[in-house]
Design a protein around this motif. Structure first.
Motif, mmCIF file in Angstrom:
data_model
loop_
_atom_site.group_PDB
_atom_site.id
_atom_site.type_symbol
_atom_site.label_atom_id
_atom_site.label_comp_id
_atom_site.label_asym_id
_atom_site.label_seq_id
_atom_site.Cartn_x
_atom_site.Cartn_y
_atom_site.Cartn_z
ATOM 1 N N UNK A 168 -15.025 70.522 11.827
ATOM 2 C CA UNK A 168 -15.101 71.934 11.285
ATOM 3 C C UNK A 168 -16.499 72.272 11.296
ATOM 4 N N UNK A 169 -17.395 72.006 12.061
ATOM 5 C CA UNK A 169 -18.813 72.619 12.065
ATOM 6 C C UNK A 169 -18.746 73.361 13.037
ATOM 7 N N UNK A 170 -19.311 74.948 12.888
ATOM 8 C CA UNK A 170 -19.536 75.923 14.180
ATOM 9 C C UNK A 170 -20.901 75.947 14.192
ATOM 10 N N UNK A 171 -21.491 75.843 15.249
ATOM 11 C CA UNK A 171 -22.833 76.042 15.577
ATOM 12 C C UNK A 171 -23.003 77.284 16.514
ATOM 13 N N UNK A 172 -24.115 78.163 16.425
ATOM 14 C CA UNK A 172 -24.428 79.078 17.281
ATOM 15 C C UNK A 172 -25.645 78.840 18.118
ATOM 16 N N UNK A 173 -25.576 78.762 19.460
ATOM 17 C CA UNK A 173 -26.758 78.782 20.235
ATOM 18 C C UNK A 173 -27.000 79.823 21.008
ATOM 19 N N UNK A 174 -28.322 80.436 20.979
ATOM 20 C CA UNK A 174 -28.737 81.631 21.605
ATOM 21 C C UNK A 174 -29.094 81.197 23.067
ATOM 22 N N UNK A 175 -28.881 82.177 23.940
ATOM 23 C CA UNK A 175 -29.016 82.213 25.347
ATOM 24 C C UNK A 175 -29.915 83.059 25.911
ATOM 25 N N UNK A 176 -31.036 82.801 26.320
ATOM 26 C CA UNK A 176 -32.093 83.814 26.829
ATOM 27 C C UNK A 176 -31.966 83.775 28.431
ATOM 28 N N UNK A 177 -31.208 85.154 28.821
ATOM 29 C CA UNK A 177 -31.090 85.212 30.271
ATOM 30 C C UNK A 177 -32.195 86.114 30.928
ATOM 31 N N UNK A 178 -32.571 85.912 32.080
ATOM 32 C CA UNK A 178 -33.500 86.828 32.563
ATOM 33 C C UNK A 178 -33.015 88.492 32.767
ATOM 34 N N UNK A 179 -33.927 89.416 32.671
ATOM 35 C CA UNK A 179 -33.375 90.677 32.499
ATOM 36 C C UNK A 179 -32.971 91.219 34.109
ATOM 37 N N UNK A 180 -33.791 90.756 35.075
ATOM 38 C CA UNK A 180 -33.516 91.467 36.140
ATOM 39 C C UNK A 180 -32.606 90.713 37.127
ATOM 40 N N UNK A 181 -31.922 91.055 38.027
ATOM 41 C CA UNK A 181 -31.215 90.185 39.041
ATOM 42 C C UNK A 181 -31.915 89.264 39.776
ATOM 43 N N UNK A 182 -32.969 89.585 39.985
ATOM 44 C CA UNK A 182 -33.970 88.936 41.045
ATOM 45 C C UNK A 182 -34.455 87.761 40.451
ATOM 46 N N UNK A 183 -34.801 87.892 39.140
ATOM 47 C CA UNK A 183 -35.313 86.674 38.332
ATOM 48 C C UNK A 183 -34.243 85.710 38.116
#
Length: 349
Positions: free
Chosen positions: A23-38
């Motif tokens: 019954x535990x809910x954890x939230x993980x933050x995802x940091x995605x690159x801003x541009x398609x090339x990166x």
């Protein structure tokens, strides 16, 4: 989903919601690159946000609603092969569904997070993470499946309980809308394959090759006959057109005739005895093969019978030889007894 990972966040960001069996809910933050090339070279950074929510029972499903109570669909991006020749001249744009809050809602919460477990359903307000509504669905049993679906231009939480009850709850208020006993779970196949779909429908595998479809919406039930499809459209067979003399004389298409119609006795009369007569057999090549197979079967059965007869004769020879050996041994012992007592008198016995 695109949501608020922390209480002090001012904008939504990509997050991964993880529910555990306790019954535990954890939230993980995802940091995605801003541009398609990166995006092709830099990795995705995953970090825990520190947010932990609790429910009673194992977590089953998540959903996110905007400030107006509309279901927020998961963001997506169309993937294309960078080495493909077909996409060389096409512009590659990110297809992300971003829900930004309106200017009139800047000072308040902007999302509702719906979380359902085996025992309980909760609605949290984001980013403040305040629990707004709680509903204890069952105490004596547990949920097998829960889905947030659209129904009658709105959203609701549909649940299937292990005791066979189908329940629906309104969102985000979690008011009970429906509770009906449908089917007690006696087969684990139903528990593993049961799922809810939009517009008040549900599906499950009733057997390894059969899909059972049901509805808990009266509107869907009323329109069911109009939604049933046909495999084909029935069309009456047209009658054959009359073939005229000129069309048959100058027409390019041939006409099929029967052999009996051309050369039979009904049309040409009785043939003379010197002409060959066609006598239909019992199936042509297939009949010959069948007859040959029958002869081969008879020969095989006769051979088996001969082998059995030879085996029985061999056993009879062995029994005769054994009887002759026994008779010879008996004769030898009788002769020895006669020689032993031949010269003795009757009073010596």
């Amino acid at each position: 989903m695109e949501s608020f990972a922390r209480k002090n966040d001012s904008a939504v960001s990509p997050c991964l919601w993880v529910g555990t069996g306790l019954g535990m809910v954890l939230i993980l933050s995802l940091n995605l690159p801003a541009s398609d090339d990166l995006r092709q070279s830099e990795p995705v950074m995953v970090s825990p946000s520190g947010t932990v929510l609790t429910l009673k029972g194992a977590v089953l499903t998540f959903a996110c609603l905007d400030c107006m109570g509309t279901l927020t669909h998961a963001p997506y991006e169309v993937w294309r092969d960078p080495h493909s020749a077909d996409d060389g001249e096409k512009t590659r744009k990110r297809k992300l569904v971003m829900h930004s809050p309106s200017s009139s809602q800047d000072m308040g919460d902007h999302q509702f997070a719906v979380i359902c477990s085996e025992k309980q359903a909760k609605v949290f307000s984001l980013p403040s993470q305040t629990c707004l509504y709680v509903h204890n669905i069952t105490e004596t049993s547990f949920l097998l499946r829960a889905d947030v679906v659209t129904l009658c231009n709105s959203v609701c939480l549909a649940c299937f309980c292990a005791n066979g009850h189908i329940m629906t709850l309104s969102l985000p208020s979690l008011r009970p809308l429906l509770d009906i006993n449908y089917l007690p779970v006696t087969d684990m196949r139903i528990a593993r394959t049961f799922c809810f779909t939009n517009e008040g429908q549900a599906l499950y595998l009733s057997s390894p090759t059969e899909i059972q479809r049901l509805t808990y919406s009266q509107e869907m039930c009323d329109n069911l006959q109009d939604m049933l499809g046909d495999l084909f459209t029935p069309v009456e067979t047209p009658e054959a057109q009359n073939r005229g003399f000129l069309k048959g004389l100058f027409g390019g298409s041939g006409q099929a005739f029967d052999r009996e119609e051309l050369f039979g006795e009904a049309t040409a009369g009785k043939a003379s005895r010197s002409l060959a007569q066609h006598i239909p057999g019992s199936g042509g090549i297939e009949g010959v093969r069948g007859a040959a197979g029958g002869v081969i079967g008879d020969l095989t059965r006769a051979r088996i019978a001969l082998d059995e007869r030879g085996q029985k004769l061999g056993e009879l020879d062995e029994r005769t030889a054994s009887m002759m050996a026994s008779a010879e041994a008996f004769s030898k012992h009788a002769h020895e007894v006669m020689l032993k007592y031949k010269d003795k008198k009757w009073y010596q016995f």
